[in-house]
Design an enzyme around this catalytic site. Structure first.
Site, PDB file in Angstrom:
ATOM      1  N   ASP A 109      32.932 -83.950 -48.557  1.00 40.18           N
ATOM      2  CA  ASP A 109      32.366 -82.651 -48.184  1.00 40.18           C
ATOM      3  C   ASP A 109      30.948 -82.669 -48.764  1.00 40.18           C
ATOM      4  O   ASP A 109      30.403 -83.756 -49.013  1.00 40.18           O
ATOM      5  CB  ASP A 109      33.216 -81.494 -48.741  1.00 40.18           C
ATOM      6  CG  ASP A 109      32.863 -80.140 -48.109  1.00 40.18           C
ATOM      7  OD1 ASP A 109      33.274 -79.888 -46.967  1.00 40.18           O
ATOM      8  OD2 ASP A 109      32.157 -79.341 -48.745  1.00 40.18           O
ATOM      9  N   LYS A 146      41.515 -78.190 -50.937  1.00 38.08           N
ATOM     10  CA  LYS A 146      40.092 -78.466 -51.176  1.00 38.08           C
ATOM     11  C   LYS A 146      39.929 -78.711 -52.662  1.00 38.08           C
ATOM     12  O   LYS A 146      40.714 -78.219 -53.470  1.00 38.08           O
ATOM     13  CB  LYS A 146      39.235 -77.262 -50.766  1.00 38.08           C
ATOM     14  CG  LYS A 146      37.792 -77.622 -50.483  1.00 38.08           C
ATOM     15  CD  LYS A 146      37.622 -78.195 -49.085  1.00 38.08           C
ATOM     16  CE  LYS A 146      36.229 -78.684 -48.816  1.00 38.08           C
ATOM     17  NZ  LYS A 146      36.061 -79.003 -47.374  1.00 38.08           N
TER      18      LYS A 146
HETATM   19  P1  NDP Z   1      26.149 -83.076 -47.067  1.00 37.96           P
HETATM   20  O1  NDP Z   1      26.191 -83.098 -48.541  1.00 37.96           O
HETATM   21  O2  NDP Z   1      26.098 -84.375 -46.321  1.00 37.96           O
HETATM   22  O3  NDP Z   1      24.924 -82.198 -46.567  1.00 37.96           O
HETATM   23  C1  NDP Z   1      24.804 -80.878 -46.949  1.00 37.96           C
HETATM   24  C2  NDP Z   1      23.531 -80.304 -46.367  1.00 37.96           C
HETATM   25  O4  NDP Z   1      23.517 -78.909 -46.548  1.00 37.96           O
HETATM   26  C3  NDP Z   1      22.291 -80.836 -47.043  1.00 37.96           C
HETATM   27  O5  NDP Z   1      21.215 -80.832 -46.149  1.00 37.96           O
HETATM   28  C4  NDP Z   1      22.096 -79.816 -48.155  1.00 37.96           C
HETATM   29  O6  NDP Z   1      20.769 -79.743 -48.653  1.00 37.96           O
HETATM   30  C5  NDP Z   1      22.470 -78.541 -47.446  1.00 37.96           C
HETATM   31  N1  NDP Z   1      22.969 -77.581 -48.412  1.00 37.96           N
HETATM   32  C6  NDP Z   1      24.039 -77.720 -49.240  1.00 37.96           C
HETATM   33  N2  NDP Z   1      24.185 -76.653 -50.015  1.00 37.96           N
HETATM   34  C7  NDP Z   1      23.182 -75.832 -49.696  1.00 37.96           C
HETATM   35  C8  NDP Z   1      22.805 -74.569 -50.153  1.00 37.96           C
HETATM   36  N3  NDP Z   1      23.505 -73.937 -51.115  1.00 37.96           N
HETATM   37  N4  NDP Z   1      21.721 -73.983 -49.569  1.00 37.96           N
HETATM   38  C9  NDP Z   1      21.020 -74.616 -48.602  1.00 37.96           C
HETATM   39  N5  NDP Z   1      21.330 -75.832 -48.131  1.00 37.96           N
HETATM   40  C10 NDP Z   1      22.400 -76.419 -48.674  1.00 37.96           C
HETATM   41  O7  NDP Z   1      27.416 -82.220 -46.620  1.00 37.96           O
HETATM   42  P2  NDP Z   1      28.134 -82.142 -45.184  1.00 37.96           P
HETATM   43  O8  NDP Z   1      27.159 -82.345 -44.099  1.00 37.96           O
HETATM   44  O9  NDP Z   1      29.348 -82.998 -45.249  1.00 37.96           O
HETATM   45  O10 NDP Z   1      28.647 -80.621 -45.183  1.00 37.96           O
HETATM   46  C11 NDP Z   1      27.894 -79.568 -44.588  1.00 37.96           C
HETATM   47  C12 NDP Z   1      28.834 -78.430 -44.246  1.00 37.96           C
HETATM   48  O11 NDP Z   1      29.823 -78.898 -43.315  1.00 37.96           O
HETATM   49  C13 NDP Z   1      29.630 -77.843 -45.414  1.00 37.96           C
HETATM   50  O12 NDP Z   1      29.828 -76.467 -45.172  1.00 37.96           O
HETATM   51  C14 NDP Z   1      30.968 -78.571 -45.313  1.00 37.96           C
HETATM   52  O13 NDP Z   1      32.002 -77.838 -45.928  1.00 37.96           O
HETATM   53  C15 NDP Z   1      31.122 -78.623 -43.807  1.00 37.96           C
HETATM   54  N6  NDP Z   1      32.048 -79.615 -43.280  1.00 37.96           N
HETATM   55  C16 NDP Z   1      31.929 -80.940 -43.578  1.00 37.96           C
HETATM   56  C17 NDP Z   1      32.800 -81.851 -43.015  1.00 37.96           C
HETATM   57  C18 NDP Z   1      32.654 -83.314 -43.227  1.00 37.96           C
HETATM   58  O14 NDP Z   1      33.396 -84.068 -42.594  1.00 37.96           O
HETATM   59  N7  NDP Z   1      31.720 -83.791 -44.048  1.00 37.96           N
HETATM   60  C19 NDP Z   1      33.910 -81.431 -42.149  1.00 37.96           C
HETATM   61  C20 NDP Z   1      33.906 -80.017 -41.842  1.00 37.96           C
HETATM   62  C21 NDP Z   1      33.010 -79.165 -42.416  1.00 37.96           C
HETATM   63  P3  NDP Z   1      20.407 -80.359 -50.094  1.00 37.96           P
HETATM   64  O15 NDP Z   1      20.372 -81.833 -49.896  1.00 37.96           O
HETATM   65  O16 NDP Z   1      19.092 -79.763 -50.436  1.00 37.96           O
HETATM   66  O17 NDP Z   1      21.494 -79.916 -51.034  1.00 37.96           O
HETATM   67  O1  2IT Z   2      35.894 -79.074 -44.366  1.00 33.59           O
HETATM   68  C1  2IT Z   2      36.428 -80.093 -43.898  1.00 33.59           C
HETATM   69  O2  2IT Z   2      37.183 -80.044 -42.922  1.00 33.59           O
HETATM   70  C2  2IT Z   2      36.101 -81.391 -44.525  1.00 33.59           C
HETATM   71  N1  2IT Z   2      35.277 -81.435 -45.434  1.00 33.59           N
HETATM   72  C3  2IT Z   2      36.822 -82.631 -44.075  1.00 33.59           C
HETATM   73  C4  2IT Z   2      38.195 -82.714 -44.676  1.00 33.59           C
HETATM   74  C5  2IT Z   2      38.914 -84.019 -44.429  1.00 33.59           C
HETATM   75  O3  2IT Z   2      39.993 -84.149 -45.019  1.00 33.59           O
HETATM   76  O4  2IT Z   2      38.451 -84.865 -43.672  1.00 33.59           O
END
Ligand code: NDP
Ligand code: 2IT
Length: 449
Positions: A170, A130
């Site tokens: 992420d 990461k």
């Molecule tokens: P995005 O940046 O697209 O969206 C993040 C969302 O979470 C936004 O709505 C954001 O709000 C909110 N958020 C972020 N930080 C905080 C915080 N500290 N408190 C409250 N709300 C918060 O990210 P993703 O959708 O990609 O990621 C969301 C989660 O999913 C994370 O935990 C990530 O690690 C996990 N994840 C993502 C993957 C991927 O493929 N993208 C794969 C597996 C897991 P705001 O806009 O106000 O910051």
């Molecule tokens: O937390 C996760 O699994 C991700 N943000 C996606 C990682 C990836 O390599 O697609």
């Protein structure tokens, strides 16, 4: 799941705490895995002798670097960049990059540690990593984001490569950032390879990667409900977040006939008792990905209520999908979910439930889908993107989606195999043990490194 008096667990966690002071998120993730894995280690002399768990709790490499860039006002800005390469015993390092002001070594070490087990569960050959930065893309111009990404990659590029370490997105790293990061990598490395996933379709991306984490999470929840003769259709669902994972979790839930009544961002949550439909979701996706707006604007257009500074967990529901960030469900929220009749929690985000919240879910026998299983669809399709890049061809949407579904079903089956307890399944234990055994056996075979 808080300190529970198991002396072996406490000894282990105390030693990790001593080596990693001031890193609460990392310790939380280590405790969660150790809780389930230590009894298994106790039964296998070879794991104990080779100190597999101790070695996994120490990343292979933790890289930190200065990122200096110039903002639109010509001021020099300084950020810190990181890449934590946790373990490459079963494949090249693989995992996302997070750009958020809260990013620090503790958060990235927890994410890299989790990623190692998650990637093992996907059945694909990917190690865990990461990275990211305390840079905040919010409120920055496209030019500023580009200059930051180029400065960040100017250092990161020497540590990554198609057979070394393959980053992805992420929090705060979406299509725009990946484009800028990949462009700079391609220029500096003078190669066009699959060294990034989540790429745009025009330059080597995979169909369904954008949707994969959310879709996979719902596929996993559907498998779990199926074991109790239940289904997604007709269920009232809470989704938190409104970014990539939340959007496509909501999309698949709506497609399967569920009613999604909440979304959130760091300002608060919207409650739409009527439920989102395709048109409302399209509005949210445009609002968040193109206009970069705030979720409260939903209420101005579609009605419902906005709850400033709050999380959605007090709203009555059947199923809950935390898709925002770590520790967004505390013990009190967990008790509220249980009291309101929630039957299933599937973690789209990484570590969204505190250890105490998990304790509440376990005690009440909720169907609990832990992050390393439930959100593995994202990195799984990243693995499929790497395969397509290596073959220099692209699969159809149907082919990638079918492979994603099959991978989520295999992860579910592995959780059942390793987590069965009489008639019930502890999915967290299943995911922790199922992921650990694969990595541990690979480490054993390869000697002390
Ligand atoms: P995005 O940046 O697209 O969206 C993040 C969302 O979470 C936004 O709505 C954001 O709000 C909110 N958020 C972020 N930080 C905080 C915080 N500290 N408190 C409250 N709300 C918060 O990210 P993703 O959708 O990609 O990621 C969301 C989660 O999913 C994370 O935990 C990530 O690690 C996990 N994840 C993502 C993957 C991927 O493929 N993208 C794969 C597996 C897991 P705001 O806009 O106000 O910051
Ligand atoms: O937390 C996760 O699994 C991700 N943000 C996606 C990682 C990836 O390599 O697609």
């Amino acid at each position: 799941m808080a300190p529970n008096g198991d002396p072996e667990l406490e000894r282990f966690v105390t030693e990790v705490a001593r080596r990693n002071p001031g890193e609460p998120e990392f310790l939380q993730a280590v405790r969660e895995v150790a809780h389930d894995v230590l009894p298994l280690v106790a039964d296998r002399q070879a794991y104990r002798d080779a100190r597999i768990l101790e070695r996994l709790a120490e990343p292979d490499r933790a890289i930190s670097f200065r990122v200096a860039w110039v903002d639109d006002a010509n001021a020099v800005r300084i950020q810190r960049g990181y890449r934590i390469q946790s373990c490459n015993a079963i494949g090249a390092y693989k995992g996302g990059l997070r750009f958020h002001p809260s990013v620090n070594p503790s958060i990235l070490k927890f994410l890299g540690f989790e990623q190692t087990f998650k990637n093992a569960l996907t059945t694909l050959p990917m190690g865990g990593a990461k990275g990211g930065s305390d840079f905040d893309p919010r409120g920055k111009s496209d030019g500023e984001v580009m200059r930051f990404c180029q400065a960040f990659m100017s250092e990161l590029f020497r540590h990554i490569g198609p057979n070394t370490d393959v980053p992805a997105g992420d929090i705060g790293v979406g299509a725009r950032e990946i484009g800028f990061l990949f462009g700079q990598y391609r220029r500096l490395a003078n190669e066009f390879t699959g060294t990034f996933t989540g790429k745009g379709l025009a330059y080597g991306g995979s169909l369904v990667r954008t949707e994969a984490t959310g879709f996979g999470c719902v596929y996993f929840a559907r498998e779990m409900l199926g074991t109790r003769g239940d289904e997604i259709r007709g269920k009232t669902c809470l989704v938190s977040g409104s970014g990539n994972v939340a959007q496509h979790t909501a999309e698949k839930l709506i497609e399967l006939g569920a009613k999604v009544v909440t979304l959130s961002d760091s300002d608060g949550f919207v409650h739409d008792p009527a439920g989102l439909d395709a048109e409302r979701l399209a509005f949210v996706i445009d609002l968040k990905t193109r206009q970069r707006g705030r979720i409260r604007e939903y209420v101005e257009k579609w009605g419902g209520t906005f709850h400033a500074g709050e999380r959605p967990w007090k709203v009555p529901c059947d199923l809950a999908f935390p898709c925002a960030t770590q520790n967004e469900i505390d013990a009190e929220s967990a008790r509220q979910l249980v009291a309101n009749g929630c039957r299933l929690v599937a973690e789209g985000a990484n570590m969204p439930s505190s250890l105490e919240a998990i304790g509440v879910f376990r005690a009440n026998r909720l169907l609990f889908a832990p992050a390393k299983a439930a959100n593995a669809g994202g990195v799984a399709v990243s693995g499929l993107e790497q395969s397509q890049n290596a073959m220099r061809l692209a699969w159809t949407r149907e082919e990638v989606d079918q492979r994603l579904l099959e991978i989520m079903q295999k992860i579910h089956a592995r959780c059942v195999e390793f987590g069965r307890e009489g008639d019930e399944v502890d999915y967290l234990r299943g995911a922790n043990r199922g992921g650990f055994v694969k990595v541990a056996d690979a480490m054993l075979a390869q000697g002390v490194l």
